[in-house]
Write a protein that holds these residues in place. Structure first.
Motif, PDB file in Angstrom:
ATOM      1  N   ASP A  77      90.325  35.531  61.639  1.00 21.21           N
ATOM      2  CA  ASP A  77      91.450  34.599  61.519  1.00 21.21           C
ATOM      3  C   ASP A  77      92.436  34.743  62.680  1.00 21.21           C
ATOM      4  OD1 ASP A  77      91.597  36.987  59.579  1.00 21.21           O
ATOM      5  OD2 ASP A  77      93.709  36.527  59.908  1.00 21.21           O
ATOM      6  N   ALA A  80      90.892  32.824  65.399  1.00 21.10           N
ATOM      7  CA  ALA A  80      90.987  31.388  65.126  1.00 21.10           C
ATOM      8  C   ALA A  80      92.383  30.872  65.445  1.00 21.10           C
ATOM      9  CB  ALA A  80      90.648  31.117  63.665  1.00 21.10           C
ATOM     10  N   PHE A  88      79.882  25.682  62.331  1.00 20.94           N
ATOM     11  CA  PHE A  88      78.760  26.479  61.824  1.00 20.94           C
ATOM     12  C   PHE A  88      77.437  25.724  61.860  1.00 20.94           C
ATOM     13  CE2 PHE A  88      80.403  30.250  59.283  1.00 20.94           C
ATOM     14  CZ  PHE A  88      81.654  30.246  59.890  1.00 20.94           C
ATOM     15  N   VAL A  92      79.476  26.614  55.127  1.00 19.46           N
ATOM     16  CA  VAL A  92      79.442  27.330  53.853  1.00 19.46           C
ATOM     17  C   VAL A  92      80.079  26.479  52.748  1.00 19.46           C
ATOM     18  CG1 VAL A  92      80.144  29.464  52.702  1.00 19.46           C
ATOM     19  CG2 VAL A  92      79.617  29.483  55.146  1.00 19.46           C
ATOM     20  N   ILE A  94      82.183  25.971  49.448  1.00 15.89           N
ATOM     21  CA  ILE A  94      83.244  26.699  48.757  1.00 15.89           C
ATOM     22  C   ILE A  94      83.626  25.935  47.491  1.00 15.89           C
ATOM     23  CG2 ILE A  94      85.470  27.843  49.012  1.00 15.89           C
ATOM     24  CD1 ILE A  94      84.332  28.635  51.510  1.00 15.89           C
ATOM     25  N   SER A 106      94.576  25.576  56.535  1.00 16.64           N
ATOM     26  CA  SER A 106      94.057  25.986  57.827  1.00 16.64           C
ATOM     27  C   SER A 106      94.984  25.521  58.958  1.00 16.64           C
ATOM     28  CB  SER A 106      92.655  25.399  57.978  1.00 16.64           C
ATOM     29  OG  SER A 106      92.232  25.460  59.296  1.00 16.64           O
ATOM     30  N   LEU A 166      92.217  21.188  64.106  1.00 15.17           N
ATOM     31  CA  LEU A 166      92.756  22.426  64.685  1.00 15.17           C
ATOM     32  C   LEU A 166      92.923  22.357  66.199  1.00 15.17           C
ATOM     33  CD1 LEU A 166      90.888  25.121  62.559  1.00 15.17           C
ATOM     34  CD2 LEU A 166      93.203  24.236  62.268  1.00 15.17           C
TER      35      LEU A 166
ATOM     36  N   ASP B 324      81.019  37.182  51.271  1.00 15.74           N
ATOM     37  CA  ASP B 324      81.441  37.483  52.640  1.00 15.74           C
ATOM     38  C   ASP B 324      81.362  36.272  53.562  1.00 15.74           C
ATOM     39  OD1 ASP B 324      82.056  40.055  52.105  1.00 15.74           O
ATOM     40  OD2 ASP B 324      80.167  40.906  52.832  1.00 15.74           O
ATOM     41  N   GLU B 325      80.321  35.467  53.365  1.00 16.68           N
ATOM     42  CA  GLU B 325      80.174  34.285  54.230  1.00 16.68           C
ATOM     43  C   GLU B 325      81.295  33.282  53.974  1.00 16.68           C
ATOM     44  OE1 GLU B 325      78.103  33.653  56.840  1.00 16.68           O
ATOM     45  OE2 GLU B 325      77.538  35.741  56.538  1.00 16.68           O
ATOM     46  N   GLN B 326      81.674  33.151  52.695  1.00 17.82           N
ATOM     47  CA  GLN B 326      82.779  32.242  52.369  1.00 17.82           C
ATOM     48  C   GLN B 326      84.090  32.753  52.977  1.00 17.82           C
ATOM     49  OE1 GLN B 326      82.660  31.972  48.081  1.00 17.82           O
ATOM     50  NE2 GLN B 326      81.180  30.299  48.124  1.00 17.82           N
ATOM     51  N   PHE B 328      84.413  34.688  55.583  1.00 11.58           N
ATOM     52  CA  PHE B 328      84.329  34.524  57.033  1.00 11.58           C
ATOM     53  C   PHE B 328      84.620  33.081  57.428  1.00 11.58           C
ATOM     54  CE2 PHE B 328      81.514  33.649  60.792  1.00 11.58           C
ATOM     55  CZ  PHE B 328      82.280  34.326  61.723  1.00 11.58           C
ATOM     56  N   TYR B 329      84.026  32.166  56.682  1.00 10.82           N
ATOM     57  CA  TYR B 329      84.216  30.744  56.979  1.00 10.82           C
ATOM     58  C   TYR B 329      85.706  30.379  56.943  1.00 10.82           C
ATOM     59  CZ  TYR B 329      83.294  25.688  56.771  1.00 10.82           C
ATOM     60  OH  TYR B 329      83.257  24.347  57.028  1.00 10.82           O
ATOM     61  N   LEU B 330      86.380  30.793  55.879  1.00 10.15           N
ATOM     62  CA  LEU B 330      87.809  30.467  55.761  1.00 10.15           C
ATOM     63  C   LEU B 330      88.606  31.147  56.870  1.00 10.15           C
ATOM     64  CD1 LEU B 330      88.349  30.685  51.884  1.00 10.15           C
ATOM     65  CD2 LEU B 330      87.964  28.665  53.286  1.00 10.15           C
ATOM     66  N   GLN B 331      88.236  32.378  57.177  1.00  8.92           N
ATOM     67  CA  GLN B 331      88.965  33.097  58.227  1.00  8.92           C
ATOM     68  C   GLN B 331      88.787  32.454  59.600  1.00  8.92           C
ATOM     69  OE1 GLN B 331      87.716  37.324  56.913  1.00  8.92           O
ATOM     70  NE2 GLN B 331      89.620  37.611  58.029  1.00  8.92           N
ATOM     71  N   THR B 332      87.590  31.929  59.857  1.00 10.89           N
ATOM     72  CA  THR B 332      87.396  31.270  61.163  1.00 10.89           C
ATOM     73  C   THR B 332      88.230  30.007  61.281  1.00 10.89           C
ATOM     74  OG1 THR B 332      85.515  29.940  60.426  1.00 10.89           O
ATOM     75  CG2 THR B 332      85.004  32.073  61.462  1.00 10.89           C
ATOM     76  N   ARG B 333      88.859  29.601  60.171  1.00  8.35           N
ATOM     77  CA  ARG B 333      89.753  28.438  60.228  1.00  8.35           C
ATOM     78  C   ARG B 333      91.212  28.885  60.269  1.00  8.35           C
ATOM     79  NH1 ARG B 333      85.020  27.176  61.644  1.00  8.35           N
ATOM     80  NH2 ARG B 333      84.186  25.230  60.839  1.00  8.35           N
ATOM     81  N   VAL B 335      92.775  31.051  58.372  1.00  7.66           N
ATOM     82  CA  VAL B 335      93.361  31.513  57.112  1.00  7.66           C
ATOM     83  C   VAL B 335      93.211  33.040  57.018  1.00  7.66           C
ATOM     84  CG1 VAL B 335      93.281  31.312  54.598  1.00  7.66           C
ATOM     85  CG2 VAL B 335      92.750  29.325  56.030  1.00  7.66           C
ATOM     86  N   LYS B 337      92.997  36.936  55.686  1.00  7.73           N
ATOM     87  CA  LYS B 337      92.034  37.453  54.707  1.00  7.73           C
ATOM     88  C   LYS B 337      92.570  37.400  53.276  1.00  7.73           C
ATOM     89  CE  LYS B 337      88.494  40.956  54.596  1.00  7.73           C
ATOM     90  NZ  LYS B 337      87.903  42.061  55.341  1.00  7.73           N
ATOM     91  N   MET B 343      92.323  31.999  47.885  1.00 10.72           N
ATOM     92  CA  MET B 343      91.758  30.654  47.827  1.00 10.72           C
ATOM     93  C   MET B 343      90.411  30.679  47.092  1.00 10.72           C
ATOM     94  SD  MET B 343      91.513  28.196  51.174  1.00 10.72           S
ATOM     95  CE  MET B 343      93.172  28.136  51.762  1.00 10.72           C
ATOM     96  N   LEU B 344      89.615  31.674  47.382  1.00 12.17           N
ATOM     97  CA  LEU B 344      88.298  31.773  46.736  1.00 12.17           C
ATOM     98  C   LEU B 344      88.431  32.087  45.247  1.00 12.17           C
ATOM     99  CD1 LEU B 344      86.170  33.662  49.417  1.00 12.17           C
ATOM    100  CD2 LEU B 344      86.209  31.211  48.895  1.00 12.17           C
TER     101      LEU B 344
END
Ligand SMILES: Nc1ncnc2c1ncn2[C@@H]1O[C@H](COP(=O)(O)OP(=O)(O)O)[C@@H](O)[C@H]1O
Ligand SMILES: [Mg+2]
Lengths: 250, 370
Positions: A77, A80, A88, A92, A94, A106, A166, B324-326, B328-333, B335, B337, B343-344
């Motif tokens: 993050d 990012a 990706f 993923v 959610i 975000s 973004l 973990d993948e979820q 990671f996905y949110l963090q790459t945006r 957000v 940890k 959120m999850l």
């Protein structure tokens, strides 16, 4: 903007990247091609900081505030918020998190970091719908749970929508074209092209050169067995299209 | 001796009930883990507690028109187990909400049982009866709020009767102190074409046990039971649901979820009985658990007993962790940890919270649990 030198990385004890070097400057578009399993997605995950991957050696630097800065060990993050984005290969799902809510969280997380005021839901809605139009996305998209029951094409468009929201400085697109029919690919490519500028850079990972007809790269690299074995101009992609990888692997 | 009272019907019935209860009590051993019903929830801490019997009424909002003046004598204790018998002995009467036939009550009715620090070390045995007349409709919020009352025992019994075509949406919220005990019983009796939609929320206690029994006694009845255990630290919650399909053509649907952090423990035991006459039953049950810590523990046990042959029934249980993948996905945006985890977690409970259909009830629920 991005400086990768002799980068080694592994996942679950397997050495995947074996000395990758790549320098990317603002305004450039780099394509990375290579057969399945050569480490393209791994590279994108190492650059974005996936916790499962460990860097075993080499340099991974990114321009933060005008300084090339070591980003190894920084959380995904943090990277990012400094403008690194990954579309990706397999977005993923959610469940239970509406796309609209996620997008705004975000956008605001990144904005806050740069001292911007948070956008309220109404303004944000207008802002997002503008971007959705470019990508010809369905109105209902915003109410749906993120990527859940999205078709392959919808997922890929959604990735580019997030990129548009973004507005990253460095975007990595991991096989954004796979699973897209030619019309969807054109729309996605158009979306990507509208985001191209002098201040940002892109790394486009793809199997097929057809995407590169729409997103014209400045450089093309071939990644094979965890190493970049050849770099060149756009014609390298055409040659790969024509002859495959065998001539490179010898 | 108060001879005037002595001769009343009330006195007679009270004493008779009390005697029966004591008799019943004598036959009811203190439950331990060998008892199938208490296999995963230890009552040792409760056995060591000393609580002084006390009483406090439910407080009602928006209900005045529907309250009956005279407290009702509770129905016979059997079958009901030890804690129902205790409830009967220490508080033989209950308060009642009676919604007349045909009436639709729009405003949610609110029933509050509030205890505070001044109630420390006391035991309470509240009783409540809710009846919806034929075709009546209501939404009810029942809150047990005892956040700062440590060492208390609440042993409550809630009886609900839905006459034909009645429709009830009921949200029960249990907000206990970490050092408290609550054994809650909710018994629902549903008649023809009646509908119940229920949501139960608890964030646990020292011992929290929820017994929810629903009898689908006539054709066309439908029950939707949902719940959330939201646990952390050393809190514990145990939900035992029992849906009894007596009549044909009835439907039941259950979704119970748990979030477990710290060293918390969650138990879900869902029993579905489909009797021989209950053909064309539709019955579903799902229990999903999200473990946020290695030290938390879940026990989940479905029990299906099906004696009719033309039925549709299914059940399932899952136990998982944050993906973990979820994350990671949110963090790459961008957000962080912690926010991504939140959120999850919210995503995990989203579908069960959305089972609450009345917007007023949902708002109250979200306020209470935020
Ligand atoms: N999480 C992982 N665990 C184990 N092996 C992995 C993992 N991710 C990738 N790999 C392995 O690393 C190699 C490169 O994979 P990847 O980077 O996905 O290749 P590409 O994207 O070029 O197809 C493959 O052999 C793959 O099996
Ligand atoms: Mg890949």
């Amino acid at each position: 903007m991005l400086n990768i030198k002799n980068l080694y990385a592994s996942v679950q004890g397997n050495q995947i990247l074996k000395g990758v070097s790549l320098a990317v400057n603002a305004g450039e578009v780099h394509a990375i091609m290579g057969p399945n399993g050569s480490g393209k997605s791994t590279l994108s995950r190492v650059v974005t900081g996936h916790p499962q991957y460990t860097v075993d050696g080499g340099v991974l630097e990114y321009d933060i505030g005008g300084q090339m800065t070591n980003i190894i060990g920084k959380e995904p993050d943090e990277r990012a918020r400094e403008g690194i984005f990954l579309a990706f290969q397999y977005p993923v799902e959610i469940p239970g998190v509406p796309a609209s809510e996620f997008l705004r969280a975000s956008y605001n997380a990144v904005g806050r970091h740069h001292g911007l005021e948070e956008m309220d839901p109404i303004d944000f809605d207008v802002f997002v719908r503008e971007k959705m139009k470019v990508l010809e996305m369905d109105d209902k998209y915003l109410d749906r749970a993120l990527n859940v029951d999205f078709s392959g094409g919808e997922k890929k468009r959604n990735e580019i929508l997030q990129m548009a929201v973004l507005n990253p400085r460095l975007a990595l697109l991991d096989e954004t074209d796979s699973g897209l029919d030619i019309d969807s690919m054109k729309i996605v490519a158009h979306g990507v092209n509208t985001l191209r500028s002098k201040r940002n850079a892109m790394i486009v990972i793809t199997h097929y050169q057809r995407l590169l007809n729409f997103i014209k790269p400045d450089f093309v690299h071939i990644l094979y067995q965890g190493k970049i074995i050849k770099s060149g101009g756009p014609d390298l992609a055409l040659k790969v299209e024509d002859k495959g990888y065998d001539w490179l692997i010898k | 001796m108060n001879t005037a009272f002595d001769s009343t019907q009330l006195f007679k019935s009270l004493s008779q009930g009390r005697e029966e209860s004591f008799k019943a009590l004598a036959a009811l051993p203190w439950p331990n883990f060998k008892d199938e019903d208490w296999k995963y929830t230890s009552l040792n801490a409760l056995a060591q507690a000393s609580c002084v019997p006390s009483s406090k009424p439910f407080v009602f909002e928006n209900c005045q028109k529907f309250l009956t003046n005279a407290p009702l004598i509770k129905e016979n204790v059997n079958p009901g187990g030890l804690f129902k018998a205790l409830n009967r002995i220490f508080s033989p009467s209950c308060q009642m909400i009676d919604i007349p036939p045909g009436l639709e009550v729009n405003l949610p009715l609110k029933i509050v049982y509030a205890l505070n620090a001044s109630d420390n070390g006391k035991a309470f045995f509240p009783g409540l009866t809710i009846r919806l007349g034929k075709g009546a409709r209501a939404r009810i919020l029942q809150i047990f709020s005892s956040r700062n009352a440590a060492g208390i025992l609440i042993d409550d019994v809630n009886d609900i009767m839905l006459e034909p075509e009645a429709e009830l949406e009921l949200v029960q919220i249990f907000l206990n102190d970490a050092q408290s005990f609550q054994i809650s019983h909710t018994h629902v009796h549903q008649k023809k074409d009646s509908r119940l939609r229920m949501f139960q929320y608890t964030d646990g206690a020292n011992v929290f046990r929820n017994n929810l029994n629903v009898v689908l006694d006539a054709e066309g009845s439908e029950t939707v039971l949902n719940g959330l255990h939201d646990l952390k630290d050393i809190r514990q919650a145990d939900s035992h649901t029992f849906v009894d399909h007596v009549a044909p053509n009835a439907r039941s649907n259950q979704l119970y979820k748990s979030i477990l952090d710290g060293e918390s423990r969650s138990v879900f035991n869902g029993k579905i009985l489909v009797r021989r006459e209950a053909q064309l039953t539709n019955s579903y049950q799902l229990n999903k658990n999200l473990l946020l810590s290695r030290d938390a523990r879940v026990d989940t046990k479905p029990q299906l007993q099906i004696y009719a042959d033309d039925v549709k029934c299914s059940h399932g249980a899952t136990i998982g962790q944050l993906d973990d993948e979820q994350l990671f996905y949110l963090q790459t945006r961008g957000v962080g940890k912690d926010d991504a985890r939140k959120m999850l977690i919210r995503g995990f409970v989203d579908d069960v919270i959305n089972q609450v259909k009345d917007l007023g009830l949902k708002k109250s629920l979200l306020e209470a649990i935020s």
